[in-house]
Design an enzyme around this catalytic site. Structure first.
Site, PDB file in Angstrom:
ATOM      1  N   TYR A 127       1.267  -1.109  -0.322  1.00 22.20           N
ATOM      2  CA  TYR A 127      -0.214  -0.055  -0.071  1.00 22.20           C
ATOM      3  C   TYR A 127       0.774   1.353   0.219  1.00 22.20           C
ATOM      4  CZ  TYR A 127      -4.042   3.081   0.695  1.00 22.20           C
ATOM      5  OH  TYR A 127      -4.783   4.440   1.048  1.00 22.20           O
ATOM      6  N   GLN A 187     -10.896   0.168   0.796  1.00 25.07           N
ATOM      7  CA  GLN A 187     -11.403  -0.848   0.093  1.00 25.07           C
ATOM      8  C   GLN A 187     -10.249  -0.945  -0.466  1.00 25.07           C
ATOM      9  OE1 GLN A 187     -11.579   2.579   0.465  1.00 25.07           O
ATOM     10  NE2 GLN A 187     -10.939   3.373  -1.844  1.00 25.07           N
ATOM     11  N   ASN A 210      -2.533   5.838   6.640  1.00 23.53           N
ATOM     12  CA  ASN A 210      -3.990   6.762   7.737  1.00 23.53           C
ATOM     13  C   ASN A 210      -4.165   5.783   8.604  1.00 23.53           C
ATOM     14  OD1 ASN A 210      -6.210   6.050   6.173  1.00 23.53           O
ATOM     15  ND2 ASN A 210      -6.669   7.718   5.523  1.00 23.53           N
ATOM     16  N   SER A 233       5.487   9.143  14.119  1.00 23.30           N
ATOM     17  CA  SER A 233       7.662   8.963  13.781  1.00 23.30           C
ATOM     18  C   SER A 233       7.828   9.484  15.019  1.00 23.30           C
ATOM     19  CB  SER A 233       7.358   9.890  12.578  1.00 23.30           C
ATOM     20  OG  SER A 233       9.037   9.692  11.763  1.00 23.30           O
ATOM     21  N   GLN A 255      12.874  14.688  12.108  1.00 24.56           N
ATOM     22  CA  GLN A 255      11.458  13.970  12.517  1.00 24.56           C
ATOM     23  C   GLN A 255      10.105  14.960  13.631  1.00 24.56           C
ATOM     24  OE1 GLN A 255      11.520  10.754  12.559  1.00 24.56           O
ATOM     25  NE2 GLN A 255      13.209  11.601  10.890  1.00 24.56           N
ATOM     26  N   HIS A 258       7.423  15.793  10.299  1.00 24.33           N
ATOM     27  CA  HIS A 258       6.349  14.742   9.710  1.00 24.33           C
ATOM     28  C   HIS A 258       5.187  15.346  10.386  1.00 24.33           C
ATOM     29  CE1 HIS A 258       8.973  11.660   8.069  1.00 24.33           C
ATOM     30  NE2 HIS A 258       9.874  11.340   8.757  1.00 24.33           N
ATOM     31  N   GLU A 323      11.620   4.434  17.706  1.00 25.28           N
ATOM     32  CA  GLU A 323      11.722   4.199  16.258  1.00 25.28           C
ATOM     33  C   GLU A 323      13.092   4.468  15.791  1.00 25.28           C
ATOM     34  OE1 GLU A 323       9.869   5.547  12.090  1.00 25.28           O
ATOM     35  OE2 GLU A 323       9.868   6.377  13.172  1.00 25.28           O
ATOM     36  N   HIS A 324      13.715   5.745  16.028  1.00 26.87           N
ATOM     37  CA  HIS A 324      15.384   5.922  15.145  1.00 26.87           C
ATOM     38  C   HIS A 324      15.977   6.575  16.730  1.00 26.87           C
ATOM     39  CE1 HIS A 324      12.919   7.852  12.357  1.00 26.87           C
ATOM     40  NE2 HIS A 324      13.419   7.120  11.133  1.00 26.87           N
ATOM     41  N   ASP A 357      16.323   6.968   6.146  1.00 29.47           N
ATOM     42  CA  ASP A 357      14.947   7.395   5.841  1.00 29.47           C
ATOM     43  C   ASP A 357      15.374   7.168   3.971  1.00 29.47           C
ATOM     44  OD1 ASP A 357      13.483   7.599   7.532  1.00 29.47           O
ATOM     45  OD2 ASP A 357      13.785  10.211   7.649  1.00 29.47           O
ATOM     46  N   GLU A 411       1.144 -37.173  27.819  1.00 27.22           N
ATOM     47  CA  GLU A 411      -0.130 -36.074  27.597  1.00 27.22           C
ATOM     48  C   GLU A 411      -1.387 -36.946  27.374  1.00 27.22           C
ATOM     49  OE1 GLU A 411       1.811 -33.779  24.438  1.00 27.22           O
ATOM     50  OE2 GLU A 411       3.307 -33.228  26.335  1.00 27.22           O
ATOM     51  N   HIS A 416      -0.770 -40.791  19.206  1.00 25.16           N
ATOM     52  CA  HIS A 416       0.851 -39.787  19.077  1.00 25.16           C
ATOM     53  C   HIS A 416       2.081 -41.728  19.349  1.00 25.16           C
ATOM     54  CE1 HIS A 416      -0.861 -36.414  18.465  1.00 25.16           C
ATOM     55  NE2 HIS A 416      -0.004 -35.664  18.514  1.00 25.16           N
TER      56      HIS A 416
END
Length: 433
Positions: A127, A187, A210, A233, A255, A258, A323-324, A357, A411, A416
């Protein structure tokens, strides 16, 4: 001060951590009910539902973007951009080829052969957001590891807006995406999850989006696999007195720009350094086109904490699991053993976060909101499926037969136990005869 600055006292660290968690929760929003209704409808009605939602939200039905349009988009980009994209693609490919897992076999003893087959997934959906949130670098970072891993078919979906990006389509061509389909939103995720019309069901869905797309991916998980649910971020910088304040300020702002939920945190052992970086951030921020976004993100989720000892700063960084994580000190490598939780660690004055990045090669799709404690960056591993292989001779199995039977009976799984026992029953019968 532009960047609020406090002395480390335990409470300050906990306040930052709480604010970051609240920030992530606020970003998710309460949209799952709406998204679930669309996902369920597409699952029930298929292509008709996909087209209805596409008409409603995309303003046109889904269509395949032909290779001629990709070629035209590539030609429309500046030579400088194409050169940069090609260099980035080569670096990403080289890095991920180094880390690619391979099938293997091991002969533990005579008659025992064990191993693992490693194969790329058959089909993956990528995506890519549309409009101003379209990033060609993210196309490269998602698509190239998939191709290196040997994914059979890579399908990219992106909204058919008037802002359909030449840069994004050029990146798709460079990365070797197999099919590009103009469809966006929930969709698109639903069609990839269940299959509809000419859009086939995939094995995994990756890529940013999003809050609605993130919620759709969360609901898709289990029917298909996903990469991760990414939050806002974030960057955390550990800096000592040797760090260049201008450079650190620029890194923090990279950052903060963003979005309004982005987080930029400085940990240092120098109050003078914290103040110098804060002043420099304010000077630079006022010159940025996204000044309003920067000002709000820094005010709400930015701070500097001054420690007596950088070892304590490393302990806090491990709890935040950013994250960073940048380490800008006199000897940055000495702190690496203390740092266990981060999406990516950048060592030294000349490894700024934007290097990761765009150009270094490791993927910039990283765990956020503290999930670096247990998640890894997107990589070739993301697109691989591993299968155990077990091959035994009769003698090798017999050497373990009574142990297997004992474990199975403990068991209360008699079938088995019998599965092993019957293979040697003929030996006992022959002995009786």
């Amino acid at each position: 001060m532009f960047l609020k600055t406090v002395l480390a006292d335990g409470q300050a660290e906990q306040t930052v951590i709480r604010e970051m968690k609240a920030r992530a929760a606020g970003a998710r929003g309460d949209i799952e009910q709406t998204v679930r209704a669309i996902m369920d409808d597409v699952q029930a009605r298929g292509w008709d539902a996909v087209c209805e939602y596409a008409e409603k939200f995309d303003k046109k039905e889904p269509y395949i973007i032909e290779s001629a349009q990709l070629d035209a988009a590539y030609a429309a980009c500046s030579p400088e951009l194409i050169t940069a994209l090609e260099k980035a693609a080569a670096n990403i490919r080289d890095y991920h080829e180094q880390m690619l897992a391979k099938s293997w076999e091991w002969k533990r003893s005579e008659g025992e052969v064990l191993g693992q087959t490693v194969r790329g997934l058959a089909r993956v959906g990528l995506y890519v957001p549309g409009g101003t949130a379209a990033y060609p670098s993210s196309v490269l970072m998602n698509a190239i590891p998939a191709k290196v891993a040997g994914v059979g078919e890579l399908i990219m979906v992106t909204p058919p807006t008037e802002n359909l990006s030449n840069e994004v389509l050029a990146a798709a061509k460079i990365a070797g995406v197999d099919t590009v389909i103009a469809i966006g939103g929930v969709q698109a995720i639903a069609a990839l999850t269940y299959g509809a019309g000419f859009i086939p069901q995939v094995d995994k869905i990756v890529g940013p989006g999003n809050a609605f797309v993130a919620a759709a991916k969360k609901l898709a998980f289990g029917t298909v696999d996903i990469d991760m649910i990414a939050g806002p971020s974030e960057v955390l910088v550990i800096a000592d007195h040797t760090a260049n304040p201008t450079w650190v300020a620029a890194d923090l702002l990279s950052q903060a720009e963003h979005d309004r939920l982005a987080s930029a945190v400085l940990l240092t052992d120098s109050m003078a350094q914290a103040q110098a970086i804060s002043c420099e951030m304010e000077r630079q921020a006022k010159e940025l086109p996204r000044w309003d976004i920067v000002k709000e993100s820094v005010a709400n989720y930015g701070c500097a904490i001054v420690f007596d000892d950088l070892r304590d700063a490393c302990k806090m960084a491990d709890v935040v699991a950013p994250e960073h994580l940048e380490v800008v000190t006199a000897n940055p490598r000495e702190w690496l053993p203390y740092l266990h939780n981060a999406g990516a660690i950048f060592l030294g004055q000349y490894a700024p976060e934007p290097l990761g990045d765009y150009m270094a090669g490791p993927c910039h799709v990283l765990p956020t909101s503290g999930t670096a404690r247990f998640f890894s960056p997107l990589s070739t591993d993301t697109f691989l499926k591993k299968t155990s292989v077990i091959e035994y001779t009769r003698d090798a199995l017999e050497s373990y037969a009574q142990d297997i039977i004992a474990l199975a009976q403990s068991e209360h799984l008699d079938a088995h136990a019998n599965s092993v026992a019957v293979r040697f029953a003929e030996v006992k019968d022959d002995a009786k005869g």
